[in-house]
Design a protein around this motif. Structure first.
Motif, PDB file in Angstrom:
ATOM      1  N   ARG A  41       0.411  38.049   4.065  1.00  0.00           N
ATOM      2  CA  ARG A  41       0.459  37.313   5.352  1.00  0.00           C
ATOM      3  C   ARG A  41       0.292  35.795   5.194  1.00  0.00           C
ATOM      4  NH1 ARG A  41      -3.605  36.178   8.971  1.00  0.00           N
ATOM      5  NH2 ARG A  41      -2.983  35.773  10.752  1.00  0.00           N
ATOM      6  N   GLY A  42      -0.658  35.517   4.507  1.00  0.00           N
ATOM      7  CA  GLY A  42      -0.975  33.966   3.692  1.00  0.00           C
ATOM      8  C   GLY A  42       0.288  33.296   3.185  1.00  0.00           C
ATOM      9  N   LYS A  43       1.310  34.096   2.813  1.00  0.00           N
ATOM     10  CA  LYS A  43       2.438  33.185   2.117  1.00  0.00           C
ATOM     11  C   LYS A  43       3.393  33.109   3.286  1.00  0.00           C
ATOM     12  CE  LYS A  43       1.407  35.107  -2.366  1.00  0.00           C
ATOM     13  NZ  LYS A  43       1.787  35.795  -3.367  1.00  0.00           N
ATOM     14  N   ILE A  44       3.141  33.652   4.524  1.00  0.00           N
ATOM     15  CA  ILE A  44       4.407  33.538   5.633  1.00  0.00           C
ATOM     16  C   ILE A  44       4.613  32.239   5.967  1.00  0.00           C
ATOM     17  CG2 ILE A  44       4.986  34.400   7.899  1.00  0.00           C
ATOM     18  CD1 ILE A  44       3.704  37.049   7.348  1.00  0.00           C
ATOM     19  N   PRO A  45       3.576  31.496   6.160  1.00  0.00           N
ATOM     20  CA  PRO A  45       3.753  29.799   6.681  1.00  0.00           C
ATOM     21  C   PRO A  45       4.425  29.099   5.655  1.00  0.00           C
ATOM     22  CG  PRO A  45       1.702  30.449   7.362  1.00  0.00           C
ATOM     23  CD  PRO A  45       2.222  31.630   6.433  1.00  0.00           C
ATOM     24  N   ASP A  46       4.336  29.529   4.432  1.00  0.00           N
ATOM     25  CA  ASP A  46       5.116  28.743   3.258  1.00  0.00           C
ATOM     26  C   ASP A  46       6.515  29.185   3.179  1.00  0.00           C
ATOM     27  OD1 ASP A  46       2.931  27.421   2.444  1.00  0.00           O
ATOM     28  OD2 ASP A  46       2.426  28.944   1.051  1.00  0.00           O
ATOM     29  N   ARG A  47       6.879  30.559   3.544  1.00  0.00           N
ATOM     30  CA  ARG A  47       8.138  30.999   3.459  1.00  0.00           C
ATOM     31  C   ARG A  47       8.917  30.424   4.846  1.00  0.00           C
ATOM     32  NH1 ARG A  47      12.789  32.384   1.856  1.00  0.00           N
ATOM     33  NH2 ARG A  47      13.834  34.391   2.781  1.00  0.00           N
ATOM     34  N   ASN A  86      11.658  33.924  13.276  1.00  0.00           N
ATOM     35  CA  ASN A  86      11.244  34.568  14.396  1.00  0.00           C
ATOM     36  C   ASN A  86      10.421  35.783  13.911  1.00  0.00           C
ATOM     37  OD1 ASN A  86      10.727  34.693  17.115  1.00  0.00           O
ATOM     38  ND2 ASN A  86      12.218  36.709  17.193  1.00  0.00           N
ATOM     39  N   ASP A  87      11.195  36.525  13.226  1.00  0.00           N
ATOM     40  CA  ASP A  87      10.488  37.942  12.665  1.00  0.00           C
ATOM     41  C   ASP A  87       9.423  37.749  11.781  1.00  0.00           C
ATOM     42  OD1 ASP A  87      12.543  39.211  14.101  1.00  0.00           O
ATOM     43  OD2 ASP A  87      13.678  39.560  12.376  1.00  0.00           O
ATOM     44  N   LEU A  88       9.477  36.556  11.000  1.00  0.00           N
ATOM     45  CA  LEU A  88       8.340  36.193  10.262  1.00  0.00           C
ATOM     46  C   LEU A  88       7.035  35.861  11.025  1.00  0.00           C
ATOM     47  CD1 LEU A  88       9.827  34.233   7.384  1.00  0.00           C
ATOM     48  CD2 LEU A  88       8.781  36.473   6.987  1.00  0.00           C
ATOM     49  N   TRP A  89       7.146  35.069  12.126  1.00  0.00           N
ATOM     50  CA  TRP A  89       5.947  34.769  12.912  1.00  0.00           C
ATOM     51  C   TRP A  89       5.677  36.045  13.806  1.00  0.00           C
ATOM     52  CZ3 TRP A  89       3.145  31.184  11.927  1.00  0.00           C
ATOM     53  CH2 TRP A  89       3.516  29.789  11.768  1.00  0.00           C
ATOM     54  N   LEU A  90       6.528  36.834  14.151  1.00  0.00           N
ATOM     55  CA  LEU A  90       6.023  38.040  14.470  1.00  0.00           C
ATOM     56  C   LEU A  90       5.181  39.025  13.775  1.00  0.00           C
ATOM     57  CD1 LEU A  90       9.105  39.445  16.422  1.00  0.00           C
ATOM     58  CD2 LEU A  90       6.998  38.480  17.529  1.00  0.00           C
ATOM     59  N   TRP A  91       5.481  38.853  12.331  1.00  0.00           N
ATOM     60  CA  TRP A  91       4.557  39.905  11.665  1.00  0.00           C
ATOM     61  C   TRP A  91       3.363  38.981  11.295  1.00  0.00           C
ATOM     62  CZ3 TRP A  91       4.586  44.517   9.464  1.00  0.00           C
ATOM     63  CH2 TRP A  91       5.546  45.259   9.766  1.00  0.00           C
ATOM     64  N   TYR A  92       3.348  37.829  11.267  1.00  0.00           N
ATOM     65  CA  TYR A  92       2.217  36.963  10.894  1.00  0.00           C
ATOM     66  C   TYR A  92       1.088  37.173  12.196  1.00  0.00           C
ATOM     67  CZ  TYR A  92      -0.881  32.912   9.875  1.00  0.00           C
ATOM     68  OH  TYR A  92      -1.806  32.073   9.555  1.00  0.00           O
ATOM     69  N   ARG A  93       1.689  37.100  13.524  1.00  0.00           N
ATOM     70  CA  ARG A  93       0.751  37.007  14.654  1.00  0.00           C
ATOM     71  C   ARG A  93       0.313  38.538  14.814  1.00  0.00           C
ATOM     72  NH1 ARG A  93       4.747  32.895  17.412  1.00  0.00           N
ATOM     73  NH2 ARG A  93       3.847  31.052  16.790  1.00  0.00           N
ATOM     74  N   THR A  94       1.087  39.488  14.690  1.00  0.00           N
ATOM     75  CA  THR A  94       0.868  40.798  15.110  1.00  0.00           C
ATOM     76  C   THR A  94      -0.146  41.252  14.035  1.00  0.00           C
ATOM     77  OG1 THR A  94       2.723  41.780  14.147  1.00  0.00           O
ATOM     78  CG2 THR A  94       2.823  41.463  16.245  1.00  0.00           C
TER      79      THR A  94
END
Length: 104
Positions: A41-47, A86-94
């Motif tokens: 999850r911590g790598k999602i913003p970099d992605r 959008n999907d990455l943000w959903l995974w990050y937030r949920t």
């Protein structure tokens, strides 16, 4: 935790994928799964940043493009990248509720 996570080619990150109930995992396995997810999850913003850079390059190319077919292709590619973001943000937030359990 390889049996709990599966690499999602489209999103470019491993995602949780389990066929067992959460309660069937030992407390130690649950903690390990949560810690692994927190790292992912911590790598999602970099992605997301990487994908935004690609979108910016494609938008610049689109600005100078005069061929209609190529413009449509660039638009489709930009839309797909935006959908991935959008999907990455959903995974990050949920997943914030889940990852909060790690710190309890």
């Amino acid at each position: 935790m390889e049996d709990f996570f599966s690499f999602n080619q489209r999103l470019g990150i491993p995602l949780p994928e389990s066929y067992k109930s959460w309660d069937t995992y030992s407390e130690e396995d649950q903690q390990s799964i949560l810690l692994t997810w927190e790292k992912i999850r911590g790598k999602i913003p970099d992605r997301i940043s990487d994908l935004e850079r690609i979108i910016n390059l494609k938008q610049a190319a689109l600005f100078d493009e005069s061929d209609f077919k190529h413009s449509c292709q660039l638009n489709n590619e930009i839309a797909e990248l935006a959908s991935i973001i959008n999907d990455l943000w959903l995974w990050y937030r949920t997943s914030q509720d889940i990852s909060g359990k790690v710190h309890q």
